[in-house]
Design a protein around this motif. Structure first.
Motif, PDB file in Angstrom:
ATOM      1  N   SER A 170     -11.036   0.561   9.482  1.00  0.00           N
ATOM      2  CA  SER A 170     -10.492   0.859   8.155  1.00  0.00           C
ATOM      3  C   SER A 170     -10.069   2.320   8.137  1.00  0.00           C
ATOM      4  N   GLY A 171      -9.118   2.622   7.268  1.00  0.00           N
ATOM      5  CA  GLY A 171      -8.647   4.000   7.178  1.00  0.00           C
ATOM      6  C   GLY A 171      -7.930   4.255   5.879  1.00  0.00           C
ATOM      7  N   VAL A 172      -7.372   5.467   5.759  1.00  0.00           N
ATOM      8  CA  VAL A 172      -6.645   5.882   4.573  1.00  0.00           C
ATOM      9  C   VAL A 172      -5.211   6.202   4.985  1.00  0.00           C
ATOM     10  N   VAL A 177      -8.239   7.258  10.650  1.00  0.00           N
ATOM     11  CA  VAL A 177      -9.314   6.324  10.974  1.00  0.00           C
ATOM     12  C   VAL A 177     -10.499   7.139  11.479  1.00  0.00           C
ATOM     13  N   SER A 178     -11.705   6.772  11.053  1.00  0.00           N
ATOM     14  CA  SER A 178     -12.903   7.457  11.527  1.00  0.00           C
ATOM     15  C   SER A 178     -13.457   6.697  12.734  1.00  0.00           C
ATOM     16  N   TYR A 180       0.849  -1.179   0.000  1.00  0.00           N
ATOM     17  CA  TYR A 180       0.000   0.000   0.000  1.00  0.00           C
ATOM     18  C   TYR A 180       0.889   1.234   0.000  1.00  0.00           C
ATOM     19  N   ILE A 240      -2.147   6.508   9.500  1.00  0.00           N
ATOM     20  CA  ILE A 240      -3.421   6.412   8.787  1.00  0.00           C
ATOM     21  C   ILE A 240      -4.457   7.286   9.488  1.00  0.00           C
ATOM     22  N   ASP A 289     -12.460  12.077  12.468  1.00  0.00           N
ATOM     23  CA  ASP A 289     -11.267  11.518  11.845  1.00  0.00           C
ATOM     24  C   ASP A 289     -10.084  11.667  12.795  1.00  0.00           C
ATOM     25  N   ASP A 309      -4.019   5.111  -0.201  1.00  0.00           N
ATOM     26  CA  ASP A 309      -4.703   3.821  -0.310  1.00  0.00           C
ATOM     27  C   ASP A 309      -5.566   3.549   0.912  1.00  0.00           C
ATOM     28  N   SER A 310      -6.629   2.793   0.706  1.00  0.00           N
ATOM     29  CA  SER A 310      -7.478   2.350   1.816  1.00  0.00           C
ATOM     30  C   SER A 310      -6.863   1.094   2.416  1.00  0.00           C
ATOM     31  N   ARG A 360      -6.962  -1.736   6.072  1.00  0.00           N
ATOM     32  CA  ARG A 360      -7.712  -2.277   7.198  1.00  0.00           C
ATOM     33  C   ARG A 360      -6.702  -2.640   8.280  1.00  0.00           C
ATOM     34  N   VAL A 384      -6.797  -2.919   1.415  1.00  0.00           N
ATOM     35  CA  VAL A 384      -8.167  -3.438   1.259  1.00  0.00           C
ATOM     36  C   VAL A 384      -8.344  -3.936  -0.160  1.00  0.00           C
TER      37      VAL A 384
END
Length: 173
Positions: free
Chosen positions: A137-139, A154-155, A120, A152, A160, A124-125, A127, A173
């Motif tokens: 999950s996050g970015v 994460v919400s 990644y 990352i 966020d 990228d997304s 987990r 992911v």
């Protein structure tokens, strides 16, 4: 004895750590023991030191003064070579029996760099696959391979949050 190399802690005279490490390396090369004694390490850290004149300078300090770490296969020959290096007072362990560090201790000390290949990159997304945030999950915001950290977003709870995790704690992911 042992067939795989393990990390052992050697006690030295304080201030002789680097000299002992160099002498071990020299003895290993001279006696052709590279197959028994693989690596010698004096753990250090870089610290910003504030001097009297108000200037900062970066200094390298020993994390464990008086100790040297050696990755080796414990045999009578390797034990004898290490034990008879000038400045070595002995191995850490009960009596004269060296006790290897556990994998958890080696990881905590950071003496062995674990190279993790990641699939990644930023944006990228991902987990989270282990740790307290497992299942979230996050970015990806940033990947720092040298420090073994990924940042990352994460919400959680409708907000966020940026978190830092080990590279192997997240998967694409």
């Amino acid at each position: 004895m042992s067939e795989t190399a393990k990390w052992y802690v050697i006690h030295t005279y304080s201030g002789y750590e680097n000299k002992v490490a160099n002498n071990i390396e020299t003895a290993v090369e001279n006696q052709n023991l590279r197959d028994l004694i693989e690596e010698v390490c004096v753990p250090t850290e870089k610290v910003l030191e504030l001097r009297d004149d108000g200037k900062e300078r970066e200094v390298e300090r020993k994390i464990f003064p008086g100790y040297v770490l050696v990755k080796m296969i414990l045999t009578d020959d390797s034990w004898y070579v290490i034990r008879n290096i000038r400045g070595v007072t002995g191995f850490v362990g009960p009596g004269s029996k060296p006790v290897p560090l556990s994998e958890k201790e080696v990881a905590a000390l950071g003496v062995e760099k674990i190279h993790v290949e990641v699939n990644y990159k930023e944006g990228d997304s991902v987990r989270v696959v282990s740790g307290p945030l497992e299942g979230f999950s996050g970015v990806v915001d940033a990947v720092d391979i040298e420090r073994n950290i990924v940042t990352i977003t994460v919400s959680m709870f409708g907000r966020d949050n940026q978190v830092e995790l080990a590279l192997n704690q997240v998967a694409a992911v």
